[in-house]
Design a protein around this motif. Structure first.
Motif, PDB file in Angstrom:
ATOM      1  N   VAL A  10       0.834  -1.211   0.000  1.00 12.38           N
ATOM      2  CA  VAL A  10       0.000   0.000   0.000  1.00 12.38           C
ATOM      3  C   VAL A  10       0.863   1.254   0.000  1.00 12.38           C
ATOM      4  N   VAL A  11       1.802   1.341   0.936  1.00 11.48           N
ATOM      5  CA  VAL A  11       2.636   2.541   1.050  1.00 11.48           C
ATOM      6  C   VAL A  11       3.478   2.724  -0.200  1.00 11.48           C
ATOM      7  N   ALA A 133       0.630   7.935   5.099  1.00  8.34           N
ATOM      8  CA  ALA A 133      -0.367   7.488   4.124  1.00  8.34           C
ATOM      9  C   ALA A 133      -0.745   6.070   4.504  1.00  8.34           C
ATOM     10  N   GLY A 134      -1.890   5.641   4.067  1.00 12.70           N
ATOM     11  CA  GLY A 134      -2.300   4.281   4.383  1.00 12.70           C
ATOM     12  C   GLY A 134      -3.536   3.887   3.614  1.00 12.70           C
ATOM     13  N   GLY A 135      -3.959   2.669   3.840  1.00 13.84           N
ATOM     14  CA  GLY A 135      -5.123   2.142   3.145  1.00 13.84           C
ATOM     15  C   GLY A 135      -5.005   0.640   2.993  1.00 13.84           C
ATOM     16  N   GLY A 136      -5.678   0.125   2.000  1.00 17.83           N
ATOM     17  CA  GLY A 136      -5.648  -1.312   1.772  1.00 17.83           C
ATOM     18  C   GLY A 136      -6.247  -1.659   0.420  1.00 17.83           C
ATOM     19  N   PHE A 137      -5.891  -2.829  -0.070  1.00 21.44           N
ATOM     20  CA  PHE A 137      -6.486  -3.350  -1.304  1.00 21.44           C
ATOM     21  C   PHE A 137      -7.763  -4.096  -0.938  1.00 21.44           C
ATOM     22  N   ASP A 138      -8.855  -3.767  -1.617  1.00 23.50           N
ATOM     23  CA  ASP A 138     -10.111  -4.455  -1.314  1.00 23.50           C
ATOM     24  C   ASP A 138     -10.193  -5.780  -2.078  1.00 23.50           C
ATOM     25  N   ALA A 146      -5.394   6.846   1.583  1.00 21.77           N
ATOM     26  CA  ALA A 146      -5.297   8.282   1.769  1.00 21.77           C
ATOM     27  C   ALA A 146      -3.831   8.692   1.786  1.00 21.77           C
ATOM     28  N   LEU A 147      -3.557   9.838   1.190  1.00 23.36           N
ATOM     29  CA  LEU A 147      -2.223  10.430   1.182  1.00 23.36           C
ATOM     30  C   LEU A 147      -2.311  11.776   1.875  1.00 23.36           C
ATOM     31  N   LEU A 148      -1.655  11.897   3.033  1.00 27.39           N
ATOM     32  CA  LEU A 148      -1.667  13.140   3.789  1.00 27.39           C
ATOM     33  C   LEU A 148      -0.564  14.065   3.297  1.00 27.39           C
ATOM     34  N   PRO A 149      -0.616  15.350   3.690  1.00 31.37           N
ATOM     35  CA  PRO A 149       0.253  16.340   3.039  1.00 31.37           C
ATOM     36  C   PRO A 149       1.705  16.350   3.491  1.00 31.37           C
ATOM     37  N   SER A 150       2.060  15.591   4.534  1.00 32.20           N
ATOM     38  CA  SER A 150       3.432  15.627   5.020  1.00 32.20           C
ATOM     39  C   SER A 150       4.013  14.223   5.063  1.00 32.20           C
ATOM     40  N   VAL A 151       5.328  14.164   5.236  1.00 32.86           N
ATOM     41  CA  VAL A 151       6.026  12.899   5.411  1.00 32.86           C
ATOM     42  C   VAL A 151       7.137  13.155   6.423  1.00 32.86           C
ATOM     43  N   VAL A 152       7.463  12.142   7.230  1.00 29.38           N
ATOM     44  CA  VAL A 152       8.413  12.306   8.321  1.00 29.38           C
ATOM     45  C   VAL A 152       9.792  11.801   7.897  1.00 29.38           C
ATOM     46  N   LEU A 272     -10.951   6.507   6.891  1.00 31.13           N
ATOM     47  CA  LEU A 272     -10.403   5.623   5.858  1.00 31.13           C
ATOM     48  C   LEU A 272      -9.156   4.904   6.353  1.00 31.13           C
ATOM     49  N   SER A 273      -8.328   5.602   7.145  1.00 30.98           N
ATOM     50  CA  SER A 273      -7.088   4.990   7.614  1.00 30.98           C
ATOM     51  C   SER A 273      -7.354   3.782   8.492  1.00 30.98           C
ATOM     52  N   LEU A 274      -8.505   3.758   9.175  1.00 29.02           N
ATOM     53  CA  LEU A 274      -8.881   2.586   9.968  1.00 29.02           C
ATOM     54  C   LEU A 274      -9.671   1.580   9.137  1.00 29.02           C
ATOM     55  N   ALA A 275     -10.601   2.083   8.339  1.00 29.12           N
ATOM     56  CA  ALA A 275     -11.504   1.190   7.602  1.00 29.12           C
ATOM     57  C   ALA A 275     -10.759   0.255   6.659  1.00 29.12           C
ATOM     58  N   ALA A 276      -9.618   0.706   6.142  1.00 25.38           N
ATOM     59  CA  ALA A 276      -8.875  -0.111   5.186  1.00 25.38           C
ATOM     60  C   ALA A 276      -8.218  -1.317   5.843  1.00 25.38           C
ATOM     61  N   HIS A 277      -8.034  -1.283   7.167  1.00 27.74           N
ATOM     62  CA  HIS A 277      -7.385  -2.386   7.876  1.00 27.74           C
ATOM     63  C   HIS A 277      -8.445  -3.339   8.422  1.00 27.74           C
ATOM     64  N   SER A 278      -9.045  -4.081   7.512  1.00 25.99           N
ATOM     65  CA  SER A 278     -10.191  -4.915   7.877  1.00 25.99           C
ATOM     66  C   SER A 278      -9.883  -6.407   7.872  1.00 25.99           C
ATOM     67  N   ASP A 279      -8.637  -6.779   7.607  1.00 25.20           N
ATOM     68  CA  ASP A 279      -8.279  -8.200   7.531  1.00 25.20           C
ATOM     69  C   ASP A 279      -8.084  -8.764   8.933  1.00 25.20           C
TER      70      ASP A 279
END
Length: 321
Positions: A10-11, A133-138, A146-152, A272-279
């Motif tokens: 995903v990342v 950023a995060g998410g998942g493949f359905d 989702a891609l947020l505006p910053s990176v660490v 979305l960042s939580l909903a994508a982690h459904s496995d």
């Protein structure tokens, strides 16, 4: 810049897309046989928040290039290594003789000493970062994320090298703001135990996605994270340098838990960042909790909430009564 994303997770996919948008040449390294399985494109359904607070929805079919071999004489400038923390040693061992002239961006969770975690990778070729950023493949193979505006980004006790500055510039060109963490090692460990607290409750509910809007589960996750703060101190982390990171765990849960529940229900990026982690069978949440608990036991730090959750993540035959 010619960039190789290690794997098609995903990342790697989200940032590969953003970097290619900025004009970089992006390819993906995948295991032999995977390219045919994946096909020649990725279906994206993303919330892109780089330029809008609430984000812009992006739905597109993105053509991608895969390779199943990596020779030492390749011409990549950057290799982005974003794998689960328990897979990092294996990936680093594979890459070590194949780095070529590239910089390797280690881009994800760590719980061991960073320099030990990357094994034989050349220290002068490594940059350290963390995705926002995060998410998942359905089930249909669509990447919803989702891609947020910053990176660490951060370093281990010294200014960024020229290689590291070049990596930061590539991400700036992709429209991302750079957040520097001067104590990057400590920051990574704070993030890791934060994950352990919430993931332990996601396992209790079935998956992390079930925490969205769940005030009770979020409260227990915050309390579990709070009891892990002494573990960070036992490892030598100066929590005064990470006040923002530990604030949600130190603040009263009657305030923070309902606020997080509201946020994960009404704010699309958080939801979305939580909903994508459904496995329910995902291994990384279990590995995070196992490794955190193992370190607490090694250092003699009491963590009763995480101990109570152990049956949810213990390997067969390793749980305690």
């Amino acid at each position: 810049m010619k960039i190789l994303m290690f794997g098609r997770g995903v990342v790697a996919t989200i940032y590969g897309w953003a970097l290619e948008q900025a004009g970089h040449n992006v390819e993906f390294y995948v295991r032999p046989g995977r390219a045919a399985t994946y096909g020649d494109a990725v279906d994206l359904d993303l919330i892109d928040a780089r330029r809008r607070v609430w984000g812009k929805r992006v739905v597109e079919r993105w053509p991608v290039r895969f390779r199943e071999a990596l020779e030492p004489d390749h011409d990549f400038d950057l290799i982005v290594l974003s794998v689960p923390h328990h897979r990092l040693a294996e990936a680093a061992a594979f890459l070590a003789p194949r780095v070529g002239h590239a910089t390797v961006l280690v881009f994800g969770n760590l719980w061991t000493e960073p320099t030990a975690a990357v094994g034989a990778l050349p220290p002068d070729r490594i940059a350290w970062g963390f995705p926002v950023a995060g998410g998942g493949f359905d089930a249909d193979g669509v990447l919803r994320g989702a891609l947020l505006p910053s990176v660490v980004f951060g370093t281990l006790g010294r200014p960024p090298t020229g290689r590291e500055r070049a990596v930061r510039q590539a991400f700036r060109e992709a429209g991302l703001r750079i957040k520097e963490q001067p104590d990057f090692r400590g920051w990574l460990w704070v993030h890791f135990v934060s994950d352990a607290g919430l993931l332990s409750q996601g396992l209790r509910l079935g998956s992390l996605s079930q925490l969205a809007g769940a005030t009770g589960g979020l409260r227990e996750g915050l309390l579990t994270g709070r009891e892990l703060l002494p573990l960070l101190e036992a490892r030598g982390v100066d929590l005064r340098r990470h006040r923002v990171g530990v604030l949600p765990f130190r603040a009263p849960t009657w305030l923070t838990a309902p606020a997080l529940a509201w946020l994960t229900t009404h704010f699309a990026l958080a939801r979305l960042s939580l909903a994508a982690h459904s496995d329910p069978d995902a291994e990384e949440p279990r590995e995070v909790c196992r490794d955190t608990l193992a370190e607490a036991r090694r250092l003699g730090v009491p963590v009763p909430r995480l101990e109570a959750a152990e049956p949810l993540f213990a390997r067969e035959g390793t749980g305690r009564a």
